[in-house]
Design a protein around this motif. Structure first.
Motif, PDB file in Angstrom:
ATOM      1  N   VAL A 160       3.898  10.299  -7.024  1.00 18.24           N
ATOM      2  CA  VAL A 160       4.911  10.650  -8.029  1.00 18.24           C
ATOM      3  C   VAL A 160       4.241  10.870  -9.385  1.00 18.24           C
ATOM      4  CG1 VAL A 160       6.874   9.760  -9.346  1.00 18.24           C
ATOM      5  CG2 VAL A 160       6.816   9.488  -6.860  1.00 18.24           C
ATOM      6  N   TRP A 161       3.316   9.982  -9.739  1.00 19.82           N
ATOM      7  CA  TRP A 161       2.588  10.129 -11.013  1.00 19.82           C
ATOM      8  C   TRP A 161       1.811  11.436 -11.038  1.00 19.82           C
ATOM      9  CZ3 TRP A 161      -2.711  10.521 -11.741  1.00 19.82           C
ATOM     10  CH2 TRP A 161      -3.144  10.509 -13.069  1.00 19.82           C
ATOM     11  N   LEU A 199       0.827  -1.207   0.000  1.00 21.22           N
ATOM     12  CA  LEU A 199       0.000   0.000   0.000  1.00 21.22           C
ATOM     13  C   LEU A 199       0.863   1.258   0.000  1.00 21.22           C
ATOM     14  CD1 LEU A 199      -2.729   1.416   0.229  1.00 21.22           C
ATOM     15  CD2 LEU A 199      -2.592   1.141   2.723  1.00 21.22           C
ATOM     16  N   ALA A 200       1.894   1.281   0.849  1.00 25.91           N
ATOM     17  CA  ALA A 200       2.756   2.459   0.940  1.00 25.91           C
ATOM     18  C   ALA A 200       3.474   2.712  -0.386  1.00 25.91           C
ATOM     19  CB  ALA A 200       3.766   2.285   2.067  1.00 25.91           C
ATOM     20  N   LEU A 201       4.030   1.668  -0.985  1.00 24.63           N
ATOM     21  CA  LEU A 201       4.726   1.834  -2.261  1.00 24.63           C
ATOM     22  C   LEU A 201       3.761   2.260  -3.366  1.00 24.63           C
ATOM     23  CD1 LEU A 201       7.120  -1.251  -2.130  1.00 24.63           C
ATOM     24  CD2 LEU A 201       7.715   1.161  -1.803  1.00 24.63           C
ATOM     25  N   SER A 202       2.536   1.747  -3.328  1.00 30.19           N
ATOM     26  CA  SER A 202       1.531   2.152  -4.322  1.00 30.19           C
ATOM     27  C   SER A 202       1.179   3.626  -4.164  1.00 30.19           C
ATOM     28  CB  SER A 202       0.275   1.293  -4.176  1.00 30.19           C
ATOM     29  OG  SER A 202       0.558  -0.067  -4.398  1.00 30.19           O
ATOM     30  N   LEU A 203       1.033   4.074  -2.912  1.00 26.73           N
ATOM     31  CA  LEU A 203       0.717   5.480  -2.663  1.00 26.73           C
ATOM     32  C   LEU A 203       1.863   6.390  -3.102  1.00 26.73           C
ATOM     33  CD1 LEU A 203      -1.024   5.282   0.842  1.00 26.73           C
ATOM     34  CD2 LEU A 203      -2.079   5.848  -1.355  1.00 26.73           C
ATOM     35  N   ILE A 204       3.092   5.960  -2.829  1.00 30.58           N
ATOM     36  CA  ILE A 204       4.239   6.761  -3.272  1.00 30.58           C
ATOM     37  C   ILE A 204       4.246   6.863  -4.791  1.00 30.58           C
ATOM     38  CG2 ILE A 204       6.759   6.761  -3.450  1.00 30.58           C
ATOM     39  CD1 ILE A 204       6.845   5.628  -0.619  1.00 30.58           C
ATOM     40  N   GLY A 205       4.021   5.726  -5.464  1.00 34.64           N
ATOM     41  CA  GLY A 205       3.965   5.741  -6.925  1.00 34.64           C
ATOM     42  C   GLY A 205       2.858   6.645  -7.448  1.00 34.64           C
ATOM     43  N   ALA A 206       1.705   6.625  -6.769  1.00 38.95           N
ATOM     44  CA  ALA A 206       0.576   7.450  -7.197  1.00 38.95           C
ATOM     45  C   ALA A 206       0.896   8.937  -7.050  1.00 38.95           C
ATOM     46  CB  ALA A 206      -0.671   7.098  -6.389  1.00 38.95           C
ATOM     47  N   ALA A 208       3.956  16.311  -4.855  1.00 42.07           N
ATOM     48  CA  ALA A 208       4.391  14.936  -4.582  1.00 42.07           C
ATOM     49  C   ALA A 208       5.192  14.806  -3.296  1.00 42.07           C
ATOM     50  CB  ALA A 208       5.219  14.421  -5.763  1.00 42.07           C
ATOM     51  N   ALA A 209       6.004  15.817  -2.980  1.00 39.28           N
ATOM     52  CA  ALA A 209       6.983  15.667  -1.893  1.00 39.28           C
ATOM     53  C   ALA A 209       6.342  15.524  -0.517  1.00 39.28           C
ATOM     54  CB  ALA A 209       7.945  16.851  -1.905  1.00 39.28           C
ATOM     55  N   LEU A 210       5.399  16.411  -0.171  1.00 38.23           N
ATOM     56  CA  LEU A 210       4.843  16.398   1.184  1.00 38.23           C
ATOM     57  C   LEU A 210       4.136  15.081   1.514  1.00 38.23           C
ATOM     58  CD1 LEU A 210       4.341  17.854   3.820  1.00 38.23           C
ATOM     59  CD2 LEU A 210       2.304  18.903   2.813  1.00 38.23           C
ATOM     60  N   PRO A 211       3.246  14.581   0.647  1.00 35.16           N
ATOM     61  CA  PRO A 211       2.623  13.281   0.951  1.00 35.16           C
ATOM     62  C   PRO A 211       3.636  12.146   1.037  1.00 35.16           C
ATOM     63  CG  PRO A 211       1.394  14.423  -0.760  1.00 35.16           C
ATOM     64  CD  PRO A 211       2.663  15.178  -0.570  1.00 35.16           C
ATOM     65  N   ILE A 212       4.647  12.178   0.161  1.00 32.96           N
ATOM     66  CA  ILE A 212       5.649  11.107   0.187  1.00 32.96           C
ATOM     67  C   ILE A 212       6.447  11.149   1.478  1.00 32.96           C
ATOM     68  CG2 ILE A 212       7.803  10.327  -0.885  1.00 32.96           C
ATOM     69  CD1 ILE A 212       6.583  11.005  -3.592  1.00 32.96           C
ATOM     70  N   VAL A 213       6.804  12.339   1.923  1.00 32.16           N
ATOM     71  CA  VAL A 213       7.531  12.460   3.198  1.00 32.16           C
ATOM     72  C   VAL A 213       6.683  11.937   4.347  1.00 32.16           C
ATOM     73  CG1 VAL A 213       8.447  14.115   4.864  1.00 32.16           C
ATOM     74  CG2 VAL A 213       9.022  14.347   2.456  1.00 32.16           C
ATOM     75  N   MET A 214       5.396  12.270   4.351  1.00 29.88           N
ATOM     76  CA  MET A 214       4.504  11.785   5.408  1.00 29.88           C
ATOM     77  C   MET A 214       4.400  10.262   5.385  1.00 29.88           C
ATOM     78  SD  MET A 214       1.429  14.617   5.312  1.00 29.88           S
ATOM     79  CE  MET A 214       0.518  13.729   6.563  1.00 29.88           C
TER      80      MET A 214
END
Length: 202
Positions: free
Chosen positions: A29-30, A20-27, A114-120
Motif C-alpha cells: 500500500v505504501w 508478515l502478511a499484514l506487514s507485506l500488505i502495508g508495504a 499495490a492491488a495484484l500483490p495484495i490480492v495474491m
C-alpha cells in the motif's frame, strides 16, 4: 470462530504469518501511494500550462479590447489579439487535459502496483486462515458438546498412519470397538491436532 491453534508451535507460526502478511500488505500500500504521488507531481507542468494559458488569454483579451476602442483602425488591430487570446485558451485547455491524463496514469499505476500483490497475499494467506478458523470453531463446538470424541477417534483410525496408531495401542481398532476411553481420547487428540483444537484435560 477460532483464530489460532491451541498448540504452541503452530500458534506461533500462525501469529508470525499474520504479522508478515499484514506487514507485506502495508508495504505494498505504501509503495502504491508513493508511486501515485511521484507521478501525480508531474501534473505540476500541466498546472503551469493552464495558468500561463489563462493569463495569456486574459492579457490578449484586455489588449484587444483596449486597442479595439481606437477609432477607424481599432477593429483591424484587435483581430490578431483575439486570435492570440484563442491560442491562450487552447494552451489552458491543453494544461487541463494533461493534468487529467497524469492523474489517471498516477491512479492506475498506484492501484495496479499495490492491488495484484495484495490480492495474491490475501489468496495465499487470508483464505487458508479463514478456513482454519471456521474448521477449528466447528470442531471446538463438537468437542464441547461431548458427542464428538468417538467420531474423531474413528476418523483418526481412517486417516492416520498405522505406525502412528500402533504407538497408541497395538490393537487400536479393537480398543475403539470396546470403547476404551483412554485410547479413544488419544486417537481423537491425533485427529483434533490437525484442526488446532486440544482435547479438554490434555
Amino acid at each position: 470462530m477460532t483464530l489460532y491453534s491451541d498448540f504452541g508451535p503452530r500458534r506461533a507460526r500462525q501469529i508470525s504469518g499474520d504479522v508478515l502478511a499484514l506487514s507485506l500488505i502495508g508495504a505494498w500500500v505504501w509503495l502504491g501511494l508513493t508511486v501515485y504521488e511521484l507521478v501525480e507531481n508531474l501534473a505540476g507542468f500541466g498546472e503551469q500550462m493552464e495558468e500561463a494559458g489563462a493569463g495569456f488569454e486574459q492579457t490578449m483579451t484586455e489588449v484587444g479590447s483596449a486597442l479595439g476602442g481606437i477609432p477607424l483602425i481599432g477593429g483591424g488591430i484587435r483581430a490578431p489579439f483575439d486570435d492570440a487570446s484563442g491560442a491562450g485558451g487552447a494552451l489552458e485547455a491543453a494544461g487541463q487535459s494533461q493534468q487529467i491524463a497524469i492523474n489517471q496514469l498516477a491512479t492506475g499505476l498506484g492501484v495496479g502496483i499495490a492491488a495484484l500483490p495484495i490480492v495474491m497475499i490475501l489468496v495465499l494467506w487470508l483464505v487458508p486462515r479463514i478456513r482454519f478458523a471456521r474448521k477449528a470453531g466447528q470442531v471446538r463446538a463438537a468437542v464441547k458438546s461431548g458427542a464428538g470424541i468417538d467420531l474423531f477417534a474413528l476418523r483418526a483410525l481412517a486417516t492416520q498412519e498405522v505406525s502412528t496408531l500402533s504407538k497408541i495401542d497395538p490393537d487400536a481398532v479393537g480398543a475403539w470397538r470396546r470403547g476404551d476411553e483412554a485410547v479413544m481420547r488419544a486417537l481423537a487428540h491425533l485427529e483434533l491436532k490437525n484442526s488446532g483444537v486440544r482435547l479438554p484435560g490434555r
